[in-house]
Design an enzyme around this catalytic site. Structure first.
Site, PDB file in Angstrom:
ATOM      1  N   GLN A  43       0.683  -1.262   0.232  1.00 30.82           N
ATOM      2  CA  GLN A  43       0.318  -0.073   0.578  1.00 30.82           C
ATOM      3  C   GLN A  43       0.973   1.173   0.408  1.00 30.82           C
ATOM      4  OE1 GLN A  43      -2.603  -0.598   3.361  1.00 30.82           O
ATOM      5  NE2 GLN A  43      -3.786  -0.353   2.019  1.00 30.82           N
ATOM      6  N   ARG A  79       2.626   2.749  -3.112  1.00 32.57           N
ATOM      7  CA  ARG A  79       1.526   3.420  -4.540  1.00 32.57           C
ATOM      8  C   ARG A  79       2.135   4.823  -4.338  1.00 32.57           C
ATOM      9  NH1 ARG A  79      -1.800   1.336  -6.703  1.00 32.57           N
ATOM     10  NH2 ARG A  79      -3.433   2.698  -7.189  1.00 32.57           N
ATOM     11  N   ALA A 137      15.154 -10.024  -0.356  1.00 28.46           N
ATOM     12  CA  ALA A 137      14.760 -11.136   0.349  1.00 28.46           C
ATOM     13  C   ALA A 137      15.860 -11.823  -0.996  1.00 28.46           C
ATOM     14  CB  ALA A 137      13.052 -12.056   0.555  1.00 28.46           C
ATOM     15  N   ARG A 138      16.496 -11.371  -1.824  1.00 31.47           N
ATOM     16  CA  ARG A 138      17.406 -12.025  -2.580  1.00 31.47           C
ATOM     17  C   ARG A 138      18.784 -12.396  -2.194  1.00 31.47           C
ATOM     18  NH1 ARG A 138      18.429  -9.348  -8.349  1.00 31.47           N
ATOM     19  NH2 ARG A 138      19.115 -11.240  -8.344  1.00 31.47           N
ATOM     20  N   ARG A 162      11.499 -17.092  -1.319  1.00 33.79           N
ATOM     21  CA  ARG A 162      11.151 -15.851  -0.709  1.00 33.79           C
ATOM     22  C   ARG A 162       8.819 -15.671  -1.450  1.00 33.79           C
ATOM     23  NH1 ARG A 162      12.949 -10.649  -3.608  1.00 33.79           N
ATOM     24  NH2 ARG A 162      12.629 -10.928  -5.459  1.00 33.79           N
ATOM     25  N   LEU A 193       8.700  17.451   2.264  1.00 34.77           N
ATOM     26  CA  LEU A 193       7.513  17.152   3.221  1.00 34.77           C
ATOM     27  C   LEU A 193       6.578  17.554   3.088  1.00 34.77           C
ATOM     28  CD1 LEU A 193       6.282  17.785   6.316  1.00 34.77           C
ATOM     29  CD2 LEU A 193       7.563  20.315   6.336  1.00 34.77           C
ATOM     30  N   ARG A 244      -3.092   8.606   5.256  1.00 33.86           N
ATOM     31  CA  ARG A 244      -2.687   7.912   5.957  1.00 33.86           C
ATOM     32  C   ARG A 244      -3.046   7.321   7.119  1.00 33.86           C
ATOM     33  NH1 ARG A 244      -3.833   3.661   1.935  1.00 33.86           N
ATOM     34  NH2 ARG A 244      -2.072   3.995  -0.145  1.00 33.86           N
TER      35      ARG A 244
END
Length: 304
Positions: free
Chosen positions: A109, A112, A123-124, A196, A213, A223
């Protein structure tokens, strides 16, 4: 919340050091530097660096507008003027860099908002920790019957217990398989970049997130809103507290005009004018759809 020993050692080292500087600093923000503020069950935010303050916003505005701002007698008044009239550039003079630990589905989320610089834990190359977001019982909700992307009432009793058990067992089973696939004891082990894919969306990731800002306020307006999903809203709420200590005048204007304000359509504004004249206005004679009218009533009667 869980900090690794390495992260805690880094925080302790950084907070034990002091650097002399000629650039603007903010005591309230200096107190936040490197500290980890807990969010959700394993998450956190912490300030890594920042640039600018309320004065930087005013400085930029006066360079840009010159005589046009002379009628504004003080910095707070100027900042409120800029916020009120949607002047965005002066707010871009301030920046903040955060280290955030968050569940993957929240990160999807968050990402975006494409106006920031992001570097995420890979995670590679590294192995993700066995840490999953499991909602507290009071945040296990049914699907809303009004809003397709919202929550309804809280699940209770056996149904809530069943959901929590599924979340916990599925998360741990997926991680068990993740470990088995990458294990190189007696086998080659699957590549981490492939293994993964089997991890659930509630596993925790981390990133560094740098934003100015103006774009941070846009993120927070969406949010930190009461209608935002709880799991991202709590991160926004934690950031709001930091920003209030960093740029108090700018945050006060943002809180007033954006978080606490509302934007009305032409039809909605016409309805308000008619109401002020004593006219009875209903959805049927408002010119609005049922959905628009419901939102309009929400603004007038209960903004939450």
């Amino acid at each position: 919340m869980t900090l690794t020993p390495e992260q805690q050692a880094e925080i302790d080292t950084l907070r034990s050091q002091s650097q002399q500087t000629l650039r603007a600093t903010v005591p309230g923000m200096e107190a936040h530097l490197y500290k980890a503020h807990e969010v959700l069950d394993h998450g956190f935010i912490r300030v890594i660096d920042y640039m600018g303050d309320d004065s930087a916003i005013c400085q930029a505005a006066r360079v840009s507008y010159g005589k046009g701002t002379k009628s504004v007698q003080n910095d707070e008044g100027l900042i409120r003027y800029l916020m009120r009239h949607w002047h965005s550039t002066p707010f871009e003079m301030c920046e903040i860099k955060l280290h955030v630990k968050l569940p993957v589905f929240v990160a999807r989320q968050w990402i975006r908002h494409r106006t920031a610089n992001v570097n995420e834990y890979s995670a590679r190359y590294s192995i993700l920790d066995r840490e999953f977001y499991i909602p507290a019982p009071e945040h296990i909700n049914a699907q809303s019957v009004v809003n397709n992307q919202g929550r309804g009432g809280v699940l209770e009793g056996e149904e809530a217990a069943r959901v929590l058990e599924i979340l916990k067992s599925d998360s741990n089973r997926a991680y068990d398989h993740y470990e088995q696939m990458i294990n190189q004891d007696g086998q080659d082990g699957l590549a981490r970049e492939l293994a993964r894919m089997n991890l659930p969306a509630n596993v925790y990731t981390q990133w560094y997130w740098k934003v100015d800002l103006h774009n941070l306020f846009h993120f927070l307006r969406l949010r930190a809103d009461a209608h935002a999903q709880y799991e991202i809203r709590v991160y926004a709420d934690a950031i709001c507290k930091v920003v209030a200590d960093w740029v108090p005048a700018a945050y006060g204007a943002f809180e007033d005009y954006r978080l606490g304000g509302a934007t009305l359509s032409g039809k909605a504004l016409d309805c308000v004018r008619r109401m002020l004249k004593g006219e009875e206005v209903t959805q049927e004679n408002s010119g609005m759809s049922k959905g628009e009218w419901r939102e309009f009533e929400g603004v007038l009667n209960d903004p939450t």
